[in-house]
Design a protein around this motif. Structure first.
Motif, PDB file in Angstrom:
ATOM      1  N   ALA A  69     -60.096  -1.970   3.436  1.00 55.25           N
ATOM      2  CA  ALA A  69     -60.900  -0.736   3.384  1.00 55.25           C
ATOM      3  C   ALA A  69     -61.740  -0.601   4.652  1.00 55.25           C
TER       4      ALA A  69
ATOM      5  N   ILE B 262     -64.555   1.850   6.010  1.00 53.74           N
ATOM      6  CA  ILE B 262     -65.421   2.882   5.430  1.00 53.74           C
ATOM      7  C   ILE B 262     -66.166   3.631   6.529  1.00 53.74           C
TER       8      ILE B 262
ATOM      9  N   HIS C 163     -58.641   4.308   5.189  1.00 50.26           N
ATOM     10  CA  HIS C 163     -59.932   4.980   5.384  1.00 50.26           C
ATOM     11  C   HIS C 163     -60.546   5.335   4.039  1.00 50.26           C
ATOM     12  N   ILE C 164     -61.717   4.781   3.756  1.00 56.64           N
ATOM     13  CA  ILE C 164     -62.472   5.186   2.572  1.00 56.64           C
ATOM     14  C   ILE C 164     -63.584   6.097   3.084  1.00 56.64           C
ATOM     15  N   SER C 165     -63.525   7.345   2.676  1.00 56.54           N
ATOM     16  CA  SER C 165     -64.438   8.354   3.212  1.00 56.54           C
ATOM     17  C   SER C 165     -65.586   8.608   2.238  1.00 56.54           C
ATOM     18  N   TYR C 166     -66.682   9.092   2.760  1.00 54.85           N
ATOM     19  CA  TYR C 166     -67.774   9.594   1.913  1.00 54.85           C
ATOM     20  C   TYR C 166     -68.441  10.720   2.702  1.00 54.85           C
TER      21      TYR C 166
ATOM     22  N   LEU D  56     -72.265   5.841   0.835  1.00 57.89           N
ATOM     23  CA  LEU D  56     -71.841   4.598   1.497  1.00 57.89           C
ATOM     24  C   LEU D  56     -71.846   3.444   0.485  1.00 57.89           C
TER      25      LEU D  56
ATOM     26  N   ALA E 294     -68.880   3.753  -1.865  1.00 52.17           N
ATOM     27  CA  ALA E 294     -67.626   3.410  -1.171  1.00 52.17           C
ATOM     28  C   ALA E 294     -67.515   1.896  -1.030  1.00 52.17           C
TER      29      ALA E 294
ATOM     30  N   GLN F  83     -65.074  -1.615  -3.432  1.00 55.31           N
ATOM     31  CA  GLN F  83     -64.206  -2.634  -2.804  1.00 55.31           C
ATOM     32  C   GLN F  83     -64.403  -4.012  -3.423  1.00 55.31           C
TER      33      GLN F  83
ATOM     34  N   ALA G  80     -64.788  -5.384   3.144  1.00 52.61           N
ATOM     35  CA  ALA G  80     -64.782  -4.017   3.677  1.00 52.61           C
ATOM     36  C   ALA G  80     -65.259  -4.036   5.115  1.00 52.61           C
TER      37      ALA G  80
ATOM     38  N   VAL H 252     -67.249  -1.539   7.683  1.00 51.29           N
ATOM     39  CA  VAL H 252     -68.062  -0.317   7.705  1.00 51.29           C
ATOM     40  C   VAL H 252     -68.290   0.088   9.158  1.00 51.29           C
TER      41      VAL H 252
END
Ligand code: PLP
Length: 432
Positions: free
Chosen positions: A140, A142, A163-166, A180, A183, A187, A193, A195
């Motif tokens: 992941a 982020i 891509h883990i989006s927020y 954040l 997200a 995980q 993860a 970031v």
């Protein structure tokens, strides 16, 4: 596994097993050859007083061989500072001068345990080193919905991170630290993860304030306490261009020593800070309380550099070093800062003047090179294309309704005309 890589891995496992566990397969396998050509050359540089026949360059009269057609134009610099290979980690003096600058610019770094910056071929290269060392298929990565598009290539296409989006902003237009946090906490099963934090943000020009900064740190700390190993990269590309009352330091300083499951990495450089976009000089800096972990990460980074570009360009490192050491450096930077701040302020006063009605909103901006309009009535791509072909105005369309404007490259006196044209472009599209 090469024995040298094995040794580095053992060193990391002994120093901080969480950080070892963050490594990708490539990160685990890579090492910097100790007994290869570079180390034999380095040893010879100290001891070969008679004939040094190790180095892979040509010499003449005790200096690097060179052509006058080049040297005549660069005559302020000595051949030794231009032509030979720079060490894979970069010029030692540049590394130490940049480290001192980091502490001066970020007082929260004082007394913290972090390594010596390693020179990269600017920030993109620093980010790709992070991706190589820490991202495996499915990991992941982020970062918020408003981001620098190249992250997708560096972390997604090249390394198959996900891509883990927020959303970058809350509904109150503050940094969305809860997004954040969520997200990150998603995980938990993966236990890992990466970031990416980028302030001033590309494309919005936003840097959070002190309270939002604390909330970001708390979100990351919560994830670490929940057992997630978090690689946190501060992409400080536009560092220093803080025009209002936002954070004025990188969060890297506050991330140092925060939790054993957090690995802070600072990616920064001369590109935008010193207005030398084409020089390609950047840095990657790791933080850890464990000296063995820091030196293993440095060796692995050098392994990636050796395997990809071998070493960065020497002349640009010399140019940047001389600039940083110059007595005029601060004063000249201040002048450019004021010019950019003047442009940012002008944009804000135009947008707040009411002359453009309600055809757009703008995302909060207080720093960097850019601002982003959120268009209410027309699509961003339609407007971009219309402005370009009918008014000769170039902008960047992002998604359905965002238009990015680099006020950094428009003189203050032209900003009003440019926004008037953008406004006119919207009116044209609304009528058609
Ligand atoms: C957020 C961000 N990070 C990194 C970079 C890359 O910088 P460099 O040109 O030093 O590779 C850019 C360049 O546009 C950027 O906007």
């Amino acid at each position: 596994m090469n024995p040298l890589a094995g040794q580095l891995n053992e060193q990391m496992q002994a120093g901080n097993p969480h950080i070892y566990n963050m490594l990708s397969t490539l990160g685990k396998e890579i090492y910097f050859p100790k007994e290869g050509i570079l180390s034999q050359s380095a040893e010879a540089a100290n001891h070969a007083h008679k004939y040094n026949a190790t180095i892979g360059i040509a010499t003449e009269g005790g200096t690097p061989m060179h052509l006058d057609v080049i040297q005549d134009k660069l005559s302020s610099f000595q051949p030794k500072d231009l032509y030979p290979y720079a060490p894979p980690a970069g010029k030692p003096e540049l590394r130490s001068v940049w480290r001192s600058k980091m502490i001066q610019d970020n007082p929260s770094l004082e007394g913290k345990a972090f390594g010596n910056p390693i020179v990269t071929n600017a920030l993109t290269h620093g980010l790709s080193i992070v991706a190589d060392l820490f991202v495996d298929e499915g990991d992941a990565v982020i970062y918020p919905d408003k981001n620098w598009e190249n992250y997708d290539l560096t972390f997604g296409i090249r390394r198959h991170g996900v891509h883990i989006s927020y959303p970058l902003f809350t509904e109150h237009m503050k940094f969305n630290a809860d997004g954040l946090r969520q997200a990150l906490l998603q995980q938990q099963d993966k236990g890992k993860a990466i970031v990416l934090l980028n302030f001033p943000n590309n494309p919005t020009g936003y840097t959070p304030g002190a309270e939002e900064g604390k909330a970001i740190l708390a979100a990351i700390q919560d994830a670490a306490e929940a057992g997630i190993n978090v690689v946190v990269v501060t992409d400080d590309a536009y560092f220093g261009l803080f025009f209002e009352d936002s954070l004025k330091e990188s969060l890297f300083g506050h991330l140092c020593g925060l939790h054993p499951r957090i690995l802070p990495i600072k990616v920064d450089g001369a590109t935008k800070e010193e207005f030398v976009w084409g020089f390609r000089v950047g840095f990657i800096t790791f933080a850890s309380d464990d000296p063995g972990v820091l030196s293993a990460l440095e060796q692995k980074t050098l392994g990636i550099i050796r395997a990809t570009i071998s070493s960065g360009a020497h002349p640009s490192q010399t140019f940047v070093l001389e600039a940083l050491k110059s007595a005029d450096y601060q004063a000249q930077k201040e002048v450019k800062f004021e010019i950019l701040k003047g442009r940012a302020n002008k944009v804000k006063s135009l947008l707040d003047s009411g002359k453009y009605g309600d055809v757009w909103q703008y995302y909060p901006f207080n720093s960097g090179y850019f601002m982003c309009l959120k268009l209410r009535t027309v699509s961003a791509e339609a407007l971009r294309s219309h402005l370009l072909h009918n008014y000769g105005v170039g902008t960047i369309a992002l998604g359905e309704h965002d238009l990015r404007i680099a006020f950094s490259c428009i003189e203050e006196s032209y900003l009003e005309e440019m926004f008037d044209l953008i406004y006119q472009g919207i009116l044209d599209l609304q009528q058609s």
